[in-house]
Design a protein around this motif. Structure first.
Motif, PDB file in Angstrom:
ATOM      1  N   PHE A  87      10.009  -4.618  14.914  1.00 44.19           N
ATOM      2  CA  PHE A  87       9.673  -4.456  13.498  1.00 44.19           C
ATOM      3  C   PHE A  87       8.188  -4.178  13.341  1.00 44.19           C
ATOM      4  CE2 PHE A  87      13.164  -7.655  13.585  1.00 44.19           C
ATOM      5  CZ  PHE A  87      14.144  -6.886  12.968  1.00 44.19           C
ATOM      6  N   SER A  88       7.864  -3.116  12.620  1.00 41.68           N
ATOM      7  CA  SER A  88       6.459  -2.771  12.452  1.00 41.68           C
ATOM      8  C   SER A  88       6.184  -2.269  11.044  1.00 41.68           C
ATOM      9  CB  SER A  88       6.076  -1.682  13.456  1.00 41.68           C
ATOM     10  OG  SER A  88       4.825  -1.134  13.145  1.00 41.68           O
ATOM     11  N   THR A  89       5.001  -2.582  10.538  1.00 43.07           N
ATOM     12  CA  THR A  89       4.622  -2.004   9.245  1.00 43.07           C
ATOM     13  C   THR A  89       4.163  -0.562   9.440  1.00 43.07           C
ATOM     14  OG1 THR A  89       2.456  -3.038   9.526  1.00 43.07           O
ATOM     15  CG2 THR A  89       3.993  -4.129   8.030  1.00 43.07           C
ATOM     16  N   HIS A 106       6.049  -5.752   1.165  1.00 43.08           N
ATOM     17  CA  HIS A 106       7.360  -5.119   1.009  1.00 43.08           C
ATOM     18  C   HIS A 106       8.172  -5.188   2.294  1.00 43.08           C
ATOM     19  CE1 HIS A 106       6.913  -3.788  -3.058  1.00 43.08           C
ATOM     20  NE2 HIS A 106       5.736  -3.245  -2.795  1.00 43.08           N
ATOM     21  N   ALA A 107       7.524  -4.900   3.394  1.00 42.24           N
ATOM     22  CA  ALA A 107       8.227  -4.929   4.678  1.00 42.24           C
ATOM     23  C   ALA A 107       8.830  -6.302   4.927  1.00 42.24           C
ATOM     24  CB  ALA A 107       7.261  -4.560   5.808  1.00 42.24           C
ATOM     25  N   GLU A 110      11.741  -7.093   2.491  1.00 39.34           N
ATOM     26  CA  GLU A 110      12.949  -6.341   2.844  1.00 39.34           C
ATOM     27  C   GLU A 110      13.621  -6.927   4.082  1.00 39.34           C
ATOM     28  OE1 GLU A 110      11.791  -2.224   3.257  1.00 39.34           O
ATOM     29  OE2 GLU A 110      11.018  -2.184   1.208  1.00 39.34           O
ATOM     30  N   LEU A 111      12.802  -7.223   5.088  1.00 41.85           N
ATOM     31  CA  LEU A 111      13.351  -7.731   6.339  1.00 41.85           C
ATOM     32  C   LEU A 111      14.021  -9.082   6.160  1.00 41.85           C
ATOM     33  CD1 LEU A 111      10.729  -6.775   9.032  1.00 41.85           C
ATOM     34  CD2 LEU A 111      13.134  -6.132   8.957  1.00 41.85           C
ATOM     35  N   ASP A 113      15.344 -10.252   3.478  1.00 43.70           N
ATOM     36  CA  ASP A 113      16.600 -10.040   2.760  1.00 43.70           C
ATOM     37  C   ASP A 113      17.706  -9.561   3.697  1.00 43.70           C
ATOM     38  OD1 ASP A 113      15.501 -10.821   0.430  1.00 43.70           O
ATOM     39  OD2 ASP A 113      15.152  -8.798  -0.363  1.00 43.70           O
ATOM     40  N   ILE A 114      17.365  -8.637   4.576  1.00 46.18           N
ATOM     41  CA  ILE A 114      18.392  -8.070   5.451  1.00 46.18           C
ATOM     42  C   ILE A 114      18.842  -9.081   6.507  1.00 46.18           C
ATOM     43  CG2 ILE A 114      18.913  -6.281   7.169  1.00 46.18           C
ATOM     44  CD1 ILE A 114      16.900  -4.470   5.670  1.00 46.18           C
ATOM     45  N   HIS A 115      17.887  -9.736   7.143  1.00 47.18           N
ATOM     46  CA  HIS A 115      18.220 -10.513   8.348  1.00 47.18           C
ATOM     47  C   HIS A 115      18.289 -12.021   8.150  1.00 47.18           C
ATOM     48  CE1 HIS A 115      18.235  -6.987  10.863  1.00 47.18           C
ATOM     49  NE2 HIS A 115      17.060  -6.622  10.371  1.00 47.18           N
TER      50      HIS A 115
ATOM     51  N   ALA B  15       8.748   0.333   3.467  1.00 50.69           N
ATOM     52  CA  ALA B  15       7.475   0.028   4.111  1.00 50.69           C
ATOM     53  C   ALA B  15       7.643  -0.462   5.531  1.00 50.69           C
ATOM     54  CB  ALA B  15       6.767  -1.044   3.288  1.00 50.69           C
ATOM     55  N   LEU B  16       8.541   0.131   6.246  1.00 53.07           N
ATOM     56  CA  LEU B  16       8.941  -0.586   7.436  1.00 53.07           C
ATOM     57  C   LEU B  16       9.530   0.353   8.472  1.00 53.07           C
ATOM     58  CD1 LEU B  16       9.596  -3.440   8.556  1.00 53.07           C
ATOM     59  CD2 LEU B  16      11.661  -3.361   7.200  1.00 53.07           C
ATOM     60  N   THR B  17       9.149   0.159   9.728  1.00 54.02           N
ATOM     61  CA  THR B  17       9.807   0.880  10.796  1.00 54.02           C
ATOM     62  C   THR B  17      10.499  -0.138  11.693  1.00 54.02           C
ATOM     63  OG1 THR B  17       8.239   2.705  10.747  1.00 54.02           O
ATOM     64  CG2 THR B  17       9.461   2.391  12.781  1.00 54.02           C
TER      65      THR B  17
END
Lengths: 473, 459
Positions: A87-89, A106-107, A110-111, A113-115, B15-17
């Motif tokens: 995982f990277s910004t 945001h990253a 989002e992460l 929420d997903i995981h 905003a994310l990879t």
């Protein structure tokens, strides 16, 4: 000494036993322009925290730092595999100019929420230290919103050495310690620190403790879980492996929770047994533990002894060169190699301290070369001079050994089989035997035994068959 | 399930990879630098950068990878890295004795604003650069582009620093091979020499990162383009640049600087890709295509015809670097295969995406393309609708295993197999190897899944 030049500034980091007064300088920042084998602060933090499998590991920076550390270390998990994703910004130019805090926010949101991770570690990279993102504030905000621990790891690459990265990782972990309930934890309980479950090693070690009647509250960080770390302050003793990485955490836990710690190594028969005995001795009010430990040691050793003897006969007298990350590992390796009847002709580490090198000096025979933060030229110079048959190191050293036509054994994170514990010692012996006695080295053109700098740096004239190395000699 | 955390439901990510299909510029610059003979790449940044790049390249090539670092400290990042770089240059020439040092920057040194040419000038003035030795540099901020950009930037630097016109054109053709394997560079050179052409190829990592076992550790292996050759590129009769993303910048720079006309073509992957390469060489040099190459081409066409029924309509997912993806997609389409998911992490631009769309315009159904995208998204597409074949680097093996899909390793990095550094995938020979790999993957699967009754001997 031969004519392969050694940087003048490096002379104080190389010592040959029996030839000079002992004055090692270590913990030095690597010299600019040297081809050091070392890494950075971020690397240190990443290797320590990475095995916690139910946490989110988000790397705040340009893509490289995340790409290069994506699942390269075989730290096994018996459950979640979240740690094996990258995982990277992925910071872009505009983020560098305007700041990356929004993107990080945001990253992270989002992460999570997903995981739905148990906790999140946010690693700062070089650039974050320069553009001045307030990572701490973002972590706090997200933590509040999502109701999980979001822990900043202050691992800006340039802010020290790999060791400082260990420290930053321990600081982050320490924030989790003490949060969980310690109810039901046995008075005969420990935490395993500095064991990363490469190839499943933590499972082997845990099984010994279980059989001794000692409860393992948490393993930090191999096959690690956030909730285990949270209740780790309920353990009676911290058992710390790997000198550099997690002593910091043990110190902090000692100070705050009064938990004593001992340093151990699980590598080699001698150190492995000592580790178990030391833990048993700590629980002297329950003599059954020591009884059981003796039984386990006897049983385990007798199990592998016959095969070890066979291997010993085959590898006796071979010469080994060791260059590893932590010095503590080097101690164990020297003992284990001695057990197999091999000579250690070079011993070095990336991150050893003064005491480590003194211990190394005391352990080694006369003539053994001891190096701190070595470069490939130095390593190859001593391999040739000392006629090593085996090189033990990590990823960057492997092809150097092979190019020179000698055996290699990975004692770093690229090992595939567990080398810890009793069964691990047998694996190690087998690996050493396999590589040292491999017939493939017969294909190698003659190894140059006399060298000078010109030859080594520029030219090569094969001298067919004159000094063909065979394993019988 | 290694990737059990991949969900099939796709949520917009702002905003994310996740699971990148690229890495950062400096490693590309380091790889390009290794293609200069006697060169020690130098990373002007923290120690971790170059340790990671060396490790990554070592894992991919299974070769020693030499490079040095400025080993930034907190002080350097406040006061600038000049002192570090000056000391580094001095140390490198003293101890490691390279012919040339190729400095690339990092996110750190870019952001603090180190002026590399000025520092190098100072080193020169201080007498730290020995007579006949060189220090060149490329700016490779990690937060712009990808490893491909870094490669391209270093190639352009080779031109900027060395190419010079001696006033009249030689009969030499410059070849810029793109970000391909050492084996590919060797093959490109071989094809040109089959055509009896005099060429200079830069960079050239063959013989550097696929060298023989000699019984000795060699800091500077035999391969690589020499500085003299780099100088002569300015007098070449023309330049063939393969792959826009990796090679165009250098080719254009050479045209601007020394008026060497350039042809920018796709990587010579597949039948048409190789045809175009050979045709371009033929035009520039005014030579005929030798029978030997026509023969190789015929062999490749023969394999394609013999096995065409196995390619027909197969859905393929590809992830990799842009230049490779474009050429490879063309190749697959020409085989009647259906490339349906295409992802590169490199921000290759709208024009690139348009070119890629054009290639797949006749592929039935929806073709999903993400430029730039990541492997997490790629995997999500596959979970929604699977493919028959995956082509990509070693990380793709997780997807292949989890979703049980035939898989061909291709790209960077390949960490778990050998071959890529020794056997090319460019040219007709390389094309035959690709065909073999694709067929092996597809037919092995057919065998594996065949019932005892249906198991076929002859395929």
């Amino acid at each position: 000494m031969t004519a392969i030049p050694i940087l003048k500034e490096r002379e104080s980091q190389i010592y040959q036993k029996g030839t000079q007064p002992f004055q090692m300088k270590c913990g030095k920042h690597s010299l600019a322009g040297s081809v050091s084998q070392r890494a950075c602060v971020f690397c240190g933090s990443r290797v320590v925290l990475y095995p916690i499998a139910d946490a989110l590991h988000l790397i705040h920076g340009p893509i490289g730092c995340a790409a290069y550390t994506w699942d390269i270390r075989g730290a096994l998990s018996s459950g979640p595999e979240l740690h094996r994703l990258s995982f990277s910004t992925d910071l872009q130019e505009k983020d560098v100019i305007f700041g990356g805090e929004k993107k990080l926010y945001h990253a992270l949101s989002e992460l999570i929420d997903i995981h739905q991770p148990k906790a999140a570690f946010i690693y700062s990279t070089c650039i974050v230290g320069i553009i001045g993102d307030d990572v701490e504030a973002v972590c706090k905000k997200v933590s509040k919103e999502k109701g999980i621990d979001v822990l900043p790891v202050h691992s800006e690459g340039f802010k020290g050495t790999k060791k400082d990265g260990y420290k930053a990782a321990c600081d982050a972990l320490f924030k989790l310690v003490g949060q969980g309930s310690t109810e039901g934890i046995s008075p005969y309980s420990i935490n395993i620190l500095g064991e990363f479950n490469i190839g499943g090693e933590a499972w082997i070690i845990k099984d010994y403790y279980r059989r001794m009647g000692v409860e393992v509250v948490s393993t930090m960080t191999g096959d690690g879980r956030v909730d285990d770390v949270r209740r780790s302050h309920g353990a009676v003793l911290n058992v710390v492996q790997c000198s550099g990485a997690m002593t910091f955490l043990a110190e902090m836990m000692k100070e705050k929770y009064g938990i004593p710690y001992i340093r151990v190594s699980y590598f080699g028969l001698e150190d492995m047994s000592k580790a178990l005995y030391d833990v048993a001795a700590h629980f002297s009010d329950k003599p059954e533990i020591m009884e059981k430990t003796k039984e386990i040691v006897r049983e385990e050793i007798s199990h592998i002894y016959p095969e070890l003897q066979k291997i010993k006969a085959a590898v006796q007298g071979k010469k080994a060169a060791i260059y590893v990350g932590g010095a503590f590992k080097a101690f164990s390796l020297i003992k284990a190699l001695r057990y197999l009847g091999m000579d250690v002709v070079l011993a070095g580490s990336q991150t050893g301290n003064d005491t480590d090198y003194e211990t190394l000096r005391d352990m080694c025979d006369d003539g053994t070369v001891i190096v701190d933060d070595a470069n490939p030229l130095e390593l190859s110079k001593y391999i040739i001079e000392k006629k090593a048959d085996l090189f033990i190191g990590g990823v960057k050293e492997r092809p150097i050994a092979y190019k020179m036509g000698i055996g290699f054994c990975d004692h770093n994170h690229e090992r595939k089989t567990p080398l810890a514990g009793y069964s691990g010692m047998l694996n190690f012996a087998k690996e050493v035997y396999l590589t040292v006695s491999s017939p493939v080295w017969k294909f190698a053109p003659a190894r140059q035994l006399s060298v000078n700098s010109d030859q080594l740096l520029t030219d090569f004239n094969p001298r067919p068959n004159t000094e063909h190395r065979t394993l019988n000699t | 399930m290694l990737l059990k955390h991949t969900t099939s439901e796709i949520k917009e990510r702002s905003a994310l990879t996740v699971n990148p299909a690229k890495t950062c510029q400096p490693i590309g610059a380091m790889y390009a630098s290794l293609g200069i003979h006697g060169c020690l790449p130098h990373s002007h940044g923290s120690q971790g950068c170059y340790a990671y790049h060396r490790s990554a390249l070592t894992r991919h090539y299974k070769e020693p990878v030499m490079a040095a670092t400025s080993a930034f400290t907190e002080g350097a990042s406040v006061f600038g890295g000049q002192a570090n770089l000056l000391q580094a240059i001095d140390n490198m020439f003293t101890v490691y004795n390279p012919d040339i040092i190729a400095v690339h920057t990092t996110c750190l040194s870019e952001t603090i604003g180190d002026d590399i040419p000025q520092i190098v000038k100072k080193a020169e003035a201080d007498g730290k650069i020995p007579e006949g030795k060189y220090v060149i540099h490329a700016n490779t901020p990690s937060y712009v582009g990808s490893h491909v950009t870094g490669f391209s930037n270093m190639c352009k630097s080779m031109v900027d620093y060395f190419s010079e016109s001696n006033g009249h054109k030689s009969k030499t053709i410059n070849l810029i091979p793109g970000y391909v394997e050492p084996s590919d560079m060797e093959e490109i050179r071989r094809i040109a020499s089959e055509m009896k052409l005099k060429t200079i190829m830069f960079p050239d990592t063959s013989g550097v990162l696929n060298g023989p076992m000699t019984g000795r550790f060699k800091m500077y292996p035999d391969g690589g383009v020499t500085i003299d050759q780099l100088k002569q590129t300015g007098s070449g009769m023309g330049t063939v640049a393969m792959g826009r993303l990796a090679s165009m910048a250098a080719a254009r720079a050479l045209d601007n600087k020394c008026k060497v006309p350039c042809e920018i073509i796709d990587l010579p992957i597949g039948l048409h890709g190789t045809d175009a390469f050979i045709d371009t060489l033929r035009h520039i040099a005014g030579v005929n295509v030798p029978d030997s190459l026509t023969f190789e081409r015929g062999q490749m066409v023969d394999i394609i015809s013999d096995m065409h029924q196995y390619f027909y309509g197969k859905r393929v997912g590809l992830v990799g670097d842009p230049d490779q993806l474009l050429a490879l997609t063309k190749f697959l389409v020409s085989l009647d295969m259906h490339p349906v998911y295409i992802v590169t992490g490199t921000p290759a631009g709208k024009k690139y995406e348009k070119a890629l769309r054009e290639v797949v315009k006749d592929v039935p159904g929806e073709v999903k393309i993400s430029v730039p995208g990541d492997m997490y998204l790629f995997h999500q597409w596959i979970k929604q609708e699977p493919v028959d074949l995956l082509i990509g680097n070693s990380y793709v093996k997780y997807i292949a295993k989890d979703d049980d899909i035939p898989y061909v390793r291709y790209g960077f990095p390949i960490l778990d197999r050998v071959g890529h550094s020794y056997f090319p995938t460019v040219g007709y020979k390389g094309g035959m190897r690709l065909l073999e790999k694709i067929l092996d993957a597809l037919l092995d699967r057919q065998d594996r899944d065949a019932t005892d009754i249906n198991m076929e001997l002859v395929m």
